[in-house]
Design a protein around this motif. Sequence first.
Motif, mmCIF file in Angstrom:
data_model
loop_
_atom_site.group_PDB
_atom_site.id
_atom_site.type_symbol
_atom_site.label_atom_id
_atom_site.label_comp_id
_atom_site.label_asym_id
_atom_site.label_seq_id
_atom_site.Cartn_x
_atom_site.Cartn_y
_atom_site.Cartn_z
ATOM 1 N N ILE A 1 -3.028 2.847 10.890
ATOM 2 C CA ILE A 1 -3.551 1.643 10.490
ATOM 3 C C ILE A 1 -4.771 1.602 12.060
ATOM 4 N N SER B 1 2.554 5.101 7.551
ATOM 5 C CA SER B 1 1.184 4.240 7.802
ATOM 6 C C SER B 1 0.136 4.517 8.903
ATOM 7 N N TYR C 1 -4.809 2.082 6.265
ATOM 8 C CA TYR C 1 -5.554 0.852 6.337
ATOM 9 C C TYR C 1 -6.516 0.673 7.541
ATOM 10 N N LEU D 1 0.765 -1.081 0.007
ATOM 11 C CA LEU D 1 -0.018 -0.036 0.100
ATOM 12 C C LEU D 1 0.849 1.071 0.023
ATOM 13 N N ILE E 1 2.861 -1.622 4.385
ATOM 14 C CA ILE E 1 1.923 -0.403 4.392
ATOM 15 C C ILE E 1 2.642 0.855 4.588
ATOM 16 N N PHE F 1 -7.118 1.933 2.158
ATOM 17 C CA PHE F 1 -7.716 0.539 1.901
ATOM 18 C C PHE F 1 -8.601 0.409 3.034
#
Length: 129
Positions: A79, A77, A62, A41, A58, A47
Amino acid sequence: MSENQSIIGKDVIFKGKISNSKTIEINGRVEADIKSEKITLGKSASFDGGIQADLVVISGKYQGKLKADSVWLTDSSVITGEINYKSLQMDRGAALNCRVVHNWDEKKLKSKKDIDSEDVTSDELLEEK
């Protein structure tokens, strides 16, 4: 580029299920469930969905449930959701707001729950006093 490599570009919006791709590079917005060997990613990726892979890298956003042997979270990232991993590398700056589970082997998790349920209860402790 290899035969089974897929790339989702920066301005692409995709909803659905992705399968039969060995490696996937995502730079756009995706709402899907993916099973692949390697998933990347990019910084511009967003995502939402489930991922099952050998290796996941990543750099973007996400949200969902991820199961991977190796996970690398770069400094950009973000998350949310759940990460199940065997090996995790996280760069300084990675943002996690999720459940993180190491070595998610279902058999081990079930046996651990059985052992935990056999622990001494608070009622048993009171009876001992």
